[in-house]
Design an enzyme around this catalytic site. Structure first.
Site, PDB file in Angstrom:
ATOM      1  N   HIS A 192      -1.936  -0.202   6.502  1.00 17.45           N
ATOM      2  CA  HIS A 192      -3.164   0.003   5.679  1.00 17.45           C
ATOM      3  C   HIS A 192      -3.692  -1.194   5.518  1.00 17.45           C
ATOM      4  O   HIS A 192      -3.482  -1.923   4.315  1.00 17.45           O
ATOM      5  CB  HIS A 192      -2.710   0.974   4.505  1.00 17.45           C
ATOM      6  CG  HIS A 192      -2.226   2.144   4.748  1.00 17.45           C
ATOM      7  ND1 HIS A 192      -1.107   2.850   3.957  1.00 17.45           N
ATOM      8  CD2 HIS A 192      -2.499   3.236   5.902  1.00 17.45           C
ATOM      9  CE1 HIS A 192      -0.933   4.069   4.633  1.00 17.45           C
ATOM     10  NE2 HIS A 192      -1.705   4.186   5.712  1.00 17.45           N
ATOM     11  N   GLU A 195      -4.897  -2.940   1.829  1.00 22.90           N
ATOM     12  CA  GLU A 195      -3.731  -3.172   1.014  1.00 22.90           C
ATOM     13  C   GLU A 195      -3.619  -4.807   1.044  1.00 22.90           C
ATOM     14  O   GLU A 195      -2.226  -5.061   1.863  1.00 22.90           O
ATOM     15  CB  GLU A 195      -2.541  -2.190   1.217  1.00 22.90           C
ATOM     16  CG  GLU A 195      -2.992  -0.772   0.930  1.00 22.90           C
ATOM     17  CD  GLU A 195      -1.991   0.340   1.450  1.00 22.90           C
ATOM     18  OE1 GLU A 195      -0.922   0.079   1.994  1.00 22.90           O
ATOM     19  OE2 GLU A 195      -2.362   1.542   1.389  1.00 22.90           O
ATOM     20  N   ARG A 246      -9.088   2.146   5.571  1.00 25.42           N
ATOM     21  CA  ARG A 246      -7.550   2.223   5.522  1.00 25.42           C
ATOM     22  C   ARG A 246      -6.974   2.367   7.012  1.00 25.42           C
ATOM     23  O   ARG A 246      -5.972   1.889   7.197  1.00 25.42           O
ATOM     24  CB  ARG A 246      -7.270   3.436   4.565  1.00 25.42           C
ATOM     25  CG  ARG A 246      -5.710   4.415   4.967  1.00 25.42           C
ATOM     26  CD  ARG A 246      -5.647   5.369   4.217  1.00 25.42           C
ATOM     27  NE  ARG A 246      -4.623   6.183   4.239  1.00 25.42           N
ATOM     28  CZ  ARG A 246      -3.482   6.184   3.779  1.00 25.42           C
ATOM     29  NH1 ARG A 246      -3.364   5.401   2.759  1.00 25.42           N
ATOM     30  NH2 ARG A 246      -2.483   6.901   4.154  1.00 25.42           N
ATOM     31  N   ARG A 264       0.812   7.884   9.888  1.00 18.28           N
ATOM     32  CA  ARG A 264       0.852   9.138  10.071  1.00 18.28           C
ATOM     33  C   ARG A 264       1.290   9.102  11.487  1.00 18.28           C
ATOM     34  O   ARG A 264       1.268  10.333  11.882  1.00 18.28           O
ATOM     35  CB  ARG A 264      -0.209  10.116   9.394  1.00 18.28           C
ATOM     36  CG  ARG A 264      -0.499  10.069   7.981  1.00 18.28           C
ATOM     37  CD  ARG A 264       0.680  10.637   7.203  1.00 18.28           C
ATOM     38  NE  ARG A 264       0.362  10.719   5.937  1.00 18.28           N
ATOM     39  CZ  ARG A 264       0.403   9.905   5.037  1.00 18.28           C
ATOM     40  NH1 ARG A 264       1.172   8.518   5.669  1.00 18.28           N
ATOM     41  NH2 ARG A 264      -0.008   9.795   3.759  1.00 18.28           N
ATOM     42  N   HIS A 317       3.250  -1.884   1.564  1.00 15.55           N
ATOM     43  CA  HIS A 317       2.114  -1.262   1.346  1.00 15.55           C
ATOM     44  C   HIS A 317       1.833  -1.581  -0.277  1.00 15.55           C
ATOM     45  O   HIS A 317       2.380  -2.409  -0.819  1.00 15.55           O
ATOM     46  CB  HIS A 317       2.209   0.328   1.329  1.00 15.55           C
ATOM     47  CG  HIS A 317       2.432   0.638   2.715  1.00 15.55           C
ATOM     48  ND1 HIS A 317       1.556   1.711   3.024  1.00 15.55           N
ATOM     49  CD2 HIS A 317       3.346   0.593   3.658  1.00 15.55           C
ATOM     50  CE1 HIS A 317       1.786   2.047   4.598  1.00 15.55           C
ATOM     51  NE2 HIS A 317       3.035   1.449   4.532  1.00 15.55           N
ATOM     52  N   TYR A 369       5.100  11.863  -2.350  1.00 18.99           N
ATOM     53  CA  TYR A 369       4.713  13.302  -1.914  1.00 18.99           C
ATOM     54  C   TYR A 369       5.247  13.242  -0.331  1.00 18.99           C
ATOM     55  O   TYR A 369       5.581  12.310   0.183  1.00 18.99           O
ATOM     56  CB  TYR A 369       3.201  13.433  -1.861  1.00 18.99           C
ATOM     57  CG  TYR A 369       2.504  12.043  -1.406  1.00 18.99           C
ATOM     58  CD1 TYR A 369       2.480  11.626  -0.045  1.00 18.99           C
ATOM     59  CD2 TYR A 369       1.696  11.082  -2.360  1.00 18.99           C
ATOM     60  CE1 TYR A 369       1.919  10.249   0.185  1.00 18.99           C
ATOM     61  CE2 TYR A 369       1.247   9.868  -1.931  1.00 18.99           C
ATOM     62  CZ  TYR A 369       1.333   9.538  -0.623  1.00 18.99           C
ATOM     63  OH  TYR A 369       0.753   8.394  -0.410  1.00 18.99           O
ATOM     64  N   GLU A 392       5.816  -0.394  -2.019  1.00 26.59           N
ATOM     65  CA  GLU A 392       4.484  -0.038  -2.752  1.00 26.59           C
ATOM     66  C   GLU A 392       4.406  -1.419  -3.772  1.00 26.59           C
ATOM     67  O   GLU A 392       5.049  -1.363  -4.597  1.00 26.59           O
ATOM     68  CB  GLU A 392       4.115   1.080  -3.290  1.00 26.59           C
ATOM     69  CG  GLU A 392       4.095   2.334  -2.121  1.00 26.59           C
ATOM     70  CD  GLU A 392       3.004   2.613  -1.470  1.00 26.59           C
ATOM     71  OE1 GLU A 392       2.006   1.882  -1.608  1.00 26.59           O
ATOM     72  OE2 GLU A 392       3.159   3.341  -0.703  1.00 26.59           O
TER      73      GLU A 392
HETATM   74  O1  0X9 Z   1       0.768   7.617   1.842  1.00 29.80           O
HETATM   75  C1  0X9 Z   1       1.224   6.576   2.484  1.00 29.80           C
HETATM   76  O2  0X9 Z   1       1.109   6.364   3.691  1.00 29.80           O
HETATM   77  C2  0X9 Z   1       1.637   5.449   1.577  1.00 29.80           C
HETATM   78  N1  0X9 Z   1       1.159   5.382   0.191  1.00 29.80           N
HETATM   79  S1  0X9 Z   1       0.028   4.362   0.483  1.00 29.80           S
HETATM   80  O3  0X9 Z   1      -0.767   4.507  -0.891  1.00 29.80           O
HETATM   81  N2  0X9 Z   1       0.223   2.823   0.834  1.00 29.80           N
HETATM   82  O4  0X9 Z   1      -1.236   5.202   1.383  1.00 29.80           O
HETATM   83  C3  0X9 Z   1       3.152   6.009   1.322  1.00 29.80           C
HETATM   84  C4  0X9 Z   1       4.150   6.544   2.498  1.00 29.80           C
HETATM   85  C5  0X9 Z   1       5.394   6.690   1.960  1.00 29.80           C
HETATM   86  N3  0X9 Z   1       6.218   7.726   2.879  1.00 29.80           N
HETATM   87  C6  0X9 Z   1       6.311   8.892   2.863  1.00 29.80           C
HETATM   88  N4  0X9 Z   1       5.978   9.736   1.831  1.00 29.80           N
HETATM   89  N5  0X9 Z   1       6.595   9.572   4.002  1.00 29.80           N
HETATM   90 ZN    ZN Z   2      -0.495   2.072   2.648  1.00 28.97          ZN
END
Ligand code: 0X9
Ligand code: ZN
Length: 435
Positions: A192, A195, A246, A264, A317, A369, A392
């Site tokens: 990302h 960051e 991002r 993702r 991150h 989440y 993070e």
């Molecule tokens: O949402 C994300 O990709 C990550 N947080 S961010 O604020 N840096 O974008 C967290 C990813 C954690 N992984 C999972 N929850 N699978």
């Molecule tokens: Zn991130």
């Protein structure tokens, strides 16, 4: 709402070009607000506001008691205030009062510094770690490392980005004094691209591992792979266009919006809940698994290192200070939860001992989440790397993605303490089992 309108227009064939071009995006008057939801109803209200007020969640509405930060556009400020109060939400706070002011502060701090010192230093010691560096200077940093430590550090290109920039990994493979094989840890940063602290802190950390006698044991005992920048195209965009970009910078044929969320796009439970199929979404999972050049090449590279050959994987991150492990895609606990929790706690303790900062730890989906197709789930499930972590980094929201440069070294120091724990753990585990 806007997204659906855009999709409708696309279906009508109205758009054929990228409408989300982000040349010199100005965030004057944009603010970050924080609400700490006390009930499920408040969470639902916040979620429903995303489309209506074009909110950009910096931390998502996922659980009661967990702060929700969102960027608002000035034109919606009064409406949002009314909407919150009408729904009985009065304890909202303006967390960042003007995003552009913060961006400008960062810019001018760099300008003042580049005016007095060389932007790219000629040695690892004079390289300025307390400043953020654009992509070309990070490339130069890699050169400095190889120039000085070429006997055991090598730089390998493992692909190119969507826009054709080289993707590099640095390998720190120092022969052990005993001549015995060593375990390996893989670290990445900047999937990302907004960051910035992820790359900045790691440049400092690897320099310390090379130079500081307190930490050189980490390189003596463990082999490291380090990818300092994954989403380089996006990173260039954050320096030249939209500081808050991002995603990647790819554009599919006839696509409405630029970019895929690299976190993702991995080929593990791709397109499951916790990722979006809408190209304009911040969490768009892309047209197919590993569609993004950066992700595909990194996946292939890790597969080339080989199953069973990586003792731990860490993807970096920001923000909110967390140590996360499997799973992200489901709330089920991983079979090794106890061991992962214990190791995370040790990292947490070591981090806290440095500057008193707390990093919450736990299984990803439960702790923050559900999200699918992310790096750490792929390395955990597809590569069998049990110790796969998403870190993070700082802060807890005061500056969010716009962390001031004077926090790079303190953040680096505490992250280094966490990585030292992991390094020791992997060393001991390897000696015990030779995994
Ligand atoms: O949402 C994300 O990709 C990550 N947080 S961010 O604020 N840096 O974008 C967290 C990813 C954690 N992984 C999972 N929850 N699978
Ligand atoms: Zn991130």
């Amino acid at each position: 709402m806007m997204k659906y309108l855009n999709i409708f227009l696309l279906l009508l064939g109205v758009y054929s070009v990228d409408i989300s071009s982000t040349e010199h995006v100005n965030y004057k008057g944009h603010q970050v607000w924080r609400v700490i939801p006390k009930s499920k109803e408040v969470l639902a209200i916040l979620r429903d506001m995303e489309d209506a007020f074009e909110l950009d969640f910096w931390s998502d509405p996922v659980a009661t008691g967990r702060p929700v930060d969102f960027r608002i556009e000035p034109k919606f400020a009064l409406e949002i205030q009314d909407h919150l109060e009408m729904n009985g939400i009065f304890d909202y706070t303006v967390y960042i009062s003007d995003i552009q002011d913060l961006i400008n502060e960062q810019k001018s701090s760099r300008k003042a510094w580049t005016a007095t010192e060389k932007a790219v230093a000629s040695s690892l010691d004079t390289f300025v770690y307390s400043q953020y560096h654009p992509a070309e200077e990070v490339y130069e940093w890699m050169e400095l490392v190889v120039a000085e430590y070429g006997s055991f550090v090598s730089k390998e290109q493992f692909g190119v980005t969507y826009q054709g920039r080289p993707l590099y990994v640095l390998k720190f493979h120092k022969p052990s004094s005993s001549g015995n094989p060593k375990p390996t840890i893989f670290v990445d940063a900047l999937i990302h691209c907004r960051e910035w602290i992820s790359t900045a802190s790691l440049l400092f950390i690897f320099k310390e591992m090379l130079r500081n006698p307190k930490y050189t044991h980490m390189i003596d005992e463990v082999d490291w792979y380090f990818v300092p920048m994954i989403n380089i195209d996006g990173y260039v965009e954050t320096w030249l266009g939209d500081r808050l970009w991002r995603k990647t910078r790819s554009t599919g044929p006839g696509s409405l919006c630029t970019g895929v969320d690299g976190n993702r796009n991995w080929d593990n439970h791709w397109s499951y809940p916790g990722a979006s199929g809408i190209p304009c979404s911040y969490t768009y999972y892309g047209p197919m698994p590993a569609s993004e050049s950066e992700i595909r090449h990194l996946q292939n590279y890790i597969m080339g290192v080989g199953k069973g050959n990586i003792g731990a994987y860490v993807t970096t991150h920001s923000y909110t200070q967390l140590i996360l492990y499997a799973y992200g895609w489901t709330e089920e606990l991983p079979p090794e939860n106890e061991e992962l929790n214990a190791t995370s706690k040790l990292m947490h303790d070591a981090i806290k001992a440095v500057h008193g900062k707390y990093y919450t730890y736990g299984p990803s989906a439960i702790t923050i989440y559900v999200s699918s197709g992310d790096t750490a789930d792929w390395t955990y499930e597809e590569m069998g790397i049990v110790h796969s972590y998403t870190f993070e980094l700082r802060d807890e929201g005061r500056y969010g993605f716009l962390l001031p440069p004077d926090q790079i070294i303190p953040n680096g120091e505490e992250y280094l303490a966490g990585l030292e724990v992991l390094s020791n753990f992997v060393r001991d585990d390897y000696e015990g089992s030779g995994f």
